[in-house]
Design a protein around this motif. Structure first.
Motif, PDB file in Angstrom:
ATOM      1  N   SER A  90      -9.514  -2.627  -9.477  1.00 12.18           N
ATOM      2  CA  SER A  90     -10.712  -2.439  -8.658  1.00 12.18           C
ATOM      3  C   SER A  90     -10.315  -2.278  -7.199  1.00 12.18           C
ATOM      4  O   SER A  90      -9.531  -3.056  -6.663  1.00 12.18           O
ATOM      5  CB  SER A  90     -11.649  -3.633  -8.814  1.00 12.18           C
ATOM      6  OG  SER A  90     -12.752  -3.509  -7.955  1.00 12.18           O
ATOM      7  N   HIS A  91     -10.846  -1.242  -6.542  1.00 12.74           N
ATOM      8  CA  HIS A  91     -10.533  -0.986  -5.141  1.00 12.74           C
ATOM      9  C   HIS A  91     -11.588  -1.567  -4.199  1.00 12.74           C
ATOM     10  O   HIS A  91     -11.514  -1.371  -2.995  1.00 12.74           O
ATOM     11  CB  HIS A  91     -10.406   0.521  -4.905  1.00 12.74           C
ATOM     12  CG  HIS A  91      -9.284   1.144  -5.672  1.00 12.74           C
ATOM     13  ND1 HIS A  91      -7.971   0.959  -5.331  1.00 12.74           N
ATOM     14  CD2 HIS A  91      -9.276   1.924  -6.778  1.00 12.74           C
ATOM     15  CE1 HIS A  91      -7.189   1.615  -6.185  1.00 12.74           C
ATOM     16  NE2 HIS A  91      -7.970   2.201  -7.076  1.00 12.74           N
ATOM     17  N   SER A  92     -12.553  -2.274  -4.770  1.00  8.66           N
ATOM     18  CA  SER A  92     -13.574  -2.912  -3.945  1.00  8.66           C
ATOM     19  C   SER A  92     -14.099  -4.134  -4.682  1.00  8.66           C
ATOM     20  O   SER A  92     -13.771  -4.371  -5.848  1.00  8.66           O
ATOM     21  CB  SER A  92     -14.721  -1.942  -3.646  1.00  8.66           C
ATOM     22  OG  SER A  92     -15.476  -1.700  -4.815  1.00  8.66           O
ATOM     23  N   ILE A 105       0.836  -1.208   0.000  1.00 12.53           N
ATOM     24  CA  ILE A 105       0.000   0.000   0.000  1.00 12.53           C
ATOM     25  C   ILE A 105       0.868   1.254   0.000  1.00 12.53           C
ATOM     26  O   ILE A 105       0.566   2.237  -0.687  1.00 12.53           O
ATOM     27  CB  ILE A 105      -0.954  -0.010   1.201  1.00 12.53           C
ATOM     28  CG1 ILE A 105      -1.973  -1.131   1.050  1.00 12.53           C
ATOM     29  CG2 ILE A 105      -1.660   1.336   1.357  1.00 12.53           C
ATOM     30  CD1 ILE A 105      -2.967  -1.240   2.183  1.00 12.53           C
TER      31      ILE A 105
END
Length: 242
Positions: free
Chosen positions: A134-136, A40
């Protein structure tokens, strides 16, 4: 006299909100790696200001790239690192490009060297693909919702292939921006569907995608039918009801 209870409730409400935010941060810290060298932390290089900074923390972009083997091949890592290094040398010539991440990396694709060749094509493509991740799980959850509409209590015996084919048909119709009542399949499409050619092409593309490590920006939709097939020789939906 009446304002005192309200004041006490407000203080209690503020305290509860504060405790909620504290607990939220603690739970996020437990679940996500926020250490200095974590994945991250390395992803901040997608920001143009960080990528162009002489004090950027990530000296070797390969440390980040190895976490995304589907976005870049192993034999391209050296070229990626070379372009990552050259980006710093060209920082003065790139000041005119927008500092918005999506615009910056997209515009960087068109930057060329003295031989009129794309100078940062691999680097820019890699960064664009990172931004497209995609973050979700919302896109997956939408598929599950569609499955629940297909496989209901009344049709709970449908096998996996039948459910998959119905989802593909729904996507093909949706892509034409019409409702199923107004959509008219072509004769060639009906023939392909009867012979199983549509699903065969889908399976072939899936196998090809698994074998190659090339990246694509669009994974959310499967286009199983050519636009030309949907437009020529229209056949009314009533054909299927006969």
């Amino acid at each position: 006299m009446e304002s005192e209870p309200l004041q006490e409730k407000e203080e209690l409400f503020r305290y509860d909100c504060k405790q909620f935010l504290i607990e939220l941060c603690m739970q996020m810290k437990k679940r996500f790696p926020f250490e200095e060298n974590s994945l991250i932390a390395m992803l901040k290089v997608v920001e143009p200001a960080e990528a162009l900074s002489t004090k950027r923390d990530l000296k070797s972009l390969g440390k980040l790239a190895v976490h995304f083997p589907t976005l870049i091949k192993e034999d391209e890592l050296d070229l990626l690192q070379e372009q990552w290094r050259d980006l710093l040398y060209a920082r003065d010539t790139l000041k005119g490009i927008s500092q918005s991440a999506t615009v910056f990396w997209n515009d960087l694709l068109s930057v060329k060297d003295g031989n009129n060749k794309e100078k940062f094509n691999l680097l820019a493509t890699f960064m664009c693909n990172l931004l497209a991740l995609s973050h979700s799980s919302a896109c997956i959850e939408r598929i599950f919702s569609q499955i629940n509409q297909v496989k209901t209590k009344q049709s709970n015996r449908l096998d996996t292939n039948t459910v998959a084919n119905r989802l593909l048909a729904k996507q093909a119709i949706t892509r034409q921006e019409v409702t199923y009542q107004k959509w008219e399949p072509s004769i060639s499409l009906i023939k392909d569907a009867k012979l199983g050619h549509c699903h065969m092409r889908y399976k072939e593309r899936e196998e090809s995608r698994k074998k190659s490590n090339t990246a694509t920006l669009y994974h959310s939709e499967v286009n199983d039918v050519d636009d030309e097939e949907l437009e020529e020789d229209p056949m009314p939906v009533s054909f299927f009801l006969q």
